[in-house]
Design an enzyme around this catalytic site. Structure first.
Site, short mmCIF file in Angstrom:
data_model
loop_
_atom_site.label_atom_id
_atom_site.label_comp_id
_atom_site.label_asym_id
_atom_site.label_seq_id
_atom_site.Cartn_x
_atom_site.Cartn_y
_atom_site.Cartn_z
N TYR A 481 34.32 66.90 50.49
CA TYR A 481 35.69 67.03 50.23
C TYR A 481 36.16 68.08 49.67
CZ TYR A 481 40.10 65.20 48.71
OH TYR A 481 41.55 65.13 48.34
N SER A 561 41.55 64.56 54.86
CA SER A 561 42.71 65.04 53.84
C SER A 561 42.42 66.54 53.55
CB SER A 561 42.56 64.12 52.85
OG SER A 561 44.07 64.42 52.08
N ASP A 644 51.56 58.51 58.28
CA ASP A 644 50.91 59.24 57.12
C ASP A 644 52.16 59.91 56.53
OD1 ASP A 644 49.52 60.60 55.30
OD2 ASP A 644 48.08 61.29 56.89
N HIS A 679 47.69 57.46 55.77
CA HIS A 679 46.73 58.46 55.35
C HIS A 679 45.38 57.72 55.28
CE1 HIS A 679 45.88 62.35 53.72
NE2 HIS A 679 45.14 61.80 52.82
#
Length: 714
Positions: A481, A561, A644, A679
């Site tokens: 991430y 993301s 989203d 999302h």
């Protein structure tokens, strides 16, 4: 668990050159290229796919493009071997009973449960700890496609009423309603246009506090979110009568979140402007509603998390003078309350804290693994809570006058077990433990460390079947991430264990930008330092190959993301390193991210595109802007969704269009666009299984993972 008598085929490696595994030729839809060119600080920036930023729900041309792209993607995916075998195996791993962490209110206990393959978890209530569970809210009948979810919920202190919010089609917008717990019937109360909000009851149960934005116009899924204010809703009244409690009209970009103090006297309003943990704290005197709000912490310089209060003593977790966090107390009876330290900063990173009875329960990260320590309210150590191994904890919500709390423990190889903890005795007992369709001990979770480009030591988790032949490399999926102070700790995901069970290796790199080692680790991976994030990830891939964990043409990568941005950037920078890439709901246009919905908050991590110094950094790594003609990029399956409204799908639409144009005759560069999904939160189980099945079939094909054709999970 005894292995199934059905044959399990041990995966073999297919080490042919990448080009031999490309599959059928892909003919992309014709995508219109516009002539948009803008000047930014003396540089001409072309944006030929600007029109794809338009809302798919209202623009017929974008909708036609989505339909055409999905048709091409689906046609390609249908040619891949083993899809049905992957779907069957993944369904096995999803099919386990799972529980949420209970919340006690009065004599009642509220918690969520999913029997395994329900699209949405169901909210249950028990009268007493050993009472018979009964269904309170079952969202599975709310929509035909299962995409309407129960989101946030909170019982009143006496357990008579429950606030609950509804999330439709994955959007961040919420509709909030109230339930009478005894009858299970809605009261008729409803508030709308709630987003990024805490929900908290007045102690007398007369109503609740929430945060909302002004009602948006026609572009609710794209327009910027500004002017969030705190309101009080009194039960039995219309939303139009709700009382405005706190607003910051001079600061329209501030978010304002409210919670009620333990004693019910104060409303604690925490204000922030971006994603950074830098807040102001304001006290609203609920006993004297006409009294002006009282600023307690000003300046938006530090993180302040309210833990609870005992009279005028307020307990906080903060990074003030402590980059890895500490515990302090302030006495608000003083005209100028100054923080007094109770628990000093440690070498480990303090991730969470709560007050349970007369104990502070502190959750630390030690090399990205959970450790839970307890202290008295005077700051004296009171012992650790024993955990089963490498994993992550969550929960520990406390209530004044009660020694009882609940927490979960999970890891990459086992889903969450829920424990009840008594802070007076220090004992943990199992509240709920799922029966699993596999044996967790058949999978090994380990941790290694590697050096990044600049020599920084980075931790990485590895998950493998214990019976995997370590004498040779195996196809590997690398995930990370790397942003927003978010730590990647051991967590159970059925999709990841499916990959491992089929004979792959799963790796999670704890790269900079996250919160694993506190504020300094975060700062080292954001704004002008963002390239460190990509260097850390690339170094992880190089380590996996150098250590013969994965073959040279066997490394797939996944991120979602901010992690989708990561995947887009490293594919641009090192297209030779990866066999396949899965960028999910990614932030791909770094020059326009701040113009849509929640994007304006992200400037804390990314910087401001309209400031030259930040622009130069963003332009250097923006995935959309760094795709080059003539480069052979690895196979890519981007994923996004039409609803989203966190990272608008236009990011992925533009990115994949540019990739298809630049490398039209190379590896497949496809996009999978889900309908009535957002999302990620609230996505129904069946849609998750379908999406991850497609993703795993794609990367298995290009990494050489031979998919077992029969057999049950280990």
């Amino acid at each position: 668990m005894r292995r199934s008598a059905l044959l399990f085929v041990l995966p073999a490696l297919f080490l042919a050159p990448l080009a031999a595994a490309q599959g059928p030729a892909v003919h992309y839809p014709d995508t219109k290229r516009g002539d948009v060119v803008e000047q930014h600080f003396g540089e001409s920036i072309a944006d030929p796919y600007r029109w794809l930023e338009n809302d798919v729900r209202t623009d017929p041309e974008v909708r036609e493009w989505v339909t055409a792209q999905n048709a091409v993607t689906n046609a390609f995916l249908q040619t891949l071997p083993g899809r049905e075998a992957i779907r069957a195996r993944m369904t096995q791993f999803y099919n386990y009973e799972r529980f949420g962490i209970p919340e006690r209110a009065g004599s009642r206990y509220f918690y969520t449960r999913n029997d395994g393959l329900q699209n949405q978890s169901v909210l249950y209530v028990r009268d007493g700890l050993g009472g018979t569970p009964r269904v309170l809210i079952d969202p599975n009948g709310w929509s035909q496609d299962g995409a309407t979810a129960l989101a946030e919920w909170r019982p009143s202190q006496d357990g008579r009423h429950l606030i609950y919010s509804i999330q439709d089609g994955g959007t961040d917008w919420r509709t909030v309603r109230v339930l009478d717990v005894a009858t299970g019937q809605p009261t008729g109360d409803e508030v709308r246009w709630v987003k990024f909000s805490n929900l908290d009851w007045a102690k007398d149960g007369s109503g609740f506090f929430y945060s909302r934005f002004p009602e948006p116009g026609a572009h609710a899924f794209q327009q910027l979110n500004e002017n969030q204010s705190v309101y009080f809703h009194r039960l039995g009244t219309a939303q139009a009568e709700d009382r405005l409690v706190f607003a910051t009209p001079d600061h329209p970009r501030w978010n304002n979140s409210a919670e009620v103090s333990d004693d019910g006297r104060w409303l604690i309003v925490t204000s922030s402007e971006g994603t950074d943990a830098r807040y102001t704290v304001t006290l609203v005197d609920l006993a004297h509603p006409d009294a002006p709000p009282r600023p307690l912490v000003t300046g938006m310089e530090n993180d302040w998390n309210y833990l609870g209060n005992r009279g005028s003593l307020f307990y906080w977790r903060t990074n003030k003078d402590a980059p890895r966090q500490r515990i302090v107390v302030t006495d608000i009876a003083s005209p100028t309350p100054a923080p007094r330290e109770l628990v000093a900063q440690d070498e480990a990173t303090l991730e969470g804290a709560s007050i349970v009875g007369d104990r502070l329960v502190l959750e630390y990260l030690v090399d990205a693994k959970s450790e839970v320590r307890t202290f008295g309210l005077d700051g004296r150590p009171a012992g650790n809570i024993a955990l089963p191994g490498i994993g992550s904890t969550g929960g520990f919500r406390g209530h004044p006058g009660s020694n009882e709390t609940f927490y979960s423990f999970s890891s990459y190889n086992r889903p969450g077990t829920i424990y009840r903890y008594d802070s007076a005795t220090g004992q943990s007992t199992v509240f709920a433990q799922p029966t699993l369709p596999y044996d967790p001990d058949n999978y090994e979770v380990s941790q290694v460390f590697y050096n990044s480009k600049d020599g920084t030591r980075i931790p990485m988790f590895l998950v493998r079947r214990r019976d995997l032949d370590r004498s040779r490399p195996h196809p590997t999926l690398l995930y990370a991430y790397g942003g927003f102070d978010i730590s990647s700790t051991p967590a159970f995901q059925p999709r990841w264990l499916t990959w491992v069970d089929m004979g792959g290796v799963f790796a999670v790199a704890n790269i900079r930008g996250g919160g694993e080692y506190g504020e300094a680790w975060h700062d080292a991976g954001r704004r002008a330092n963002k390239q460190n994030v990509f260097d850390d990830f690339i170094a992880a891939g190089e380590y996996l190959i150098a250590q013969h964990i994965t073959p040279e043409h066997g490394l797939a990568i996944e991120g979602r993301s901010n992690g989708g941005l990561l995947i887009g950037a490293v594919v641009d920078q090192r297209p030779d390193l990866f066999a396949a890439a899965l960028p999910g709901v990614g932030v791909m246009d770094m020059l326009r991210f701040d113009r849509f919905t929640a994007g304006r908050y992200w400037v804390d991590d990314y910087g401001y595109p309209d400031r030259e110094a930040d622009f130069r950094v963003l332009r250097a790594y923006s995935p959309y802007h760094n795709i080059r003609d003539g480069v052979r990029y690895p196979p890519i399956l981007a994923t996004t969704a039409d609803t989203d409204d966190r990272v608008v799908p236009g990011h992925s639409f533009k990115y994949i269009s540019a990739m298809q144009h630049a490398d039209a005759n190379g590896a497949p560069h496809l996009i999978r666009i889900e309908t009535r999904a957002g999302h990620g939160s609230g996505k129904p189980t069946d849609k998750q299984i379908e999406e991850f099945t497609d993703m795993w079939a794609f990367i298995a094909h290009f990494t050489g993972l031979e998919i077992p054709t029969a057999g049950a999970a280990h």
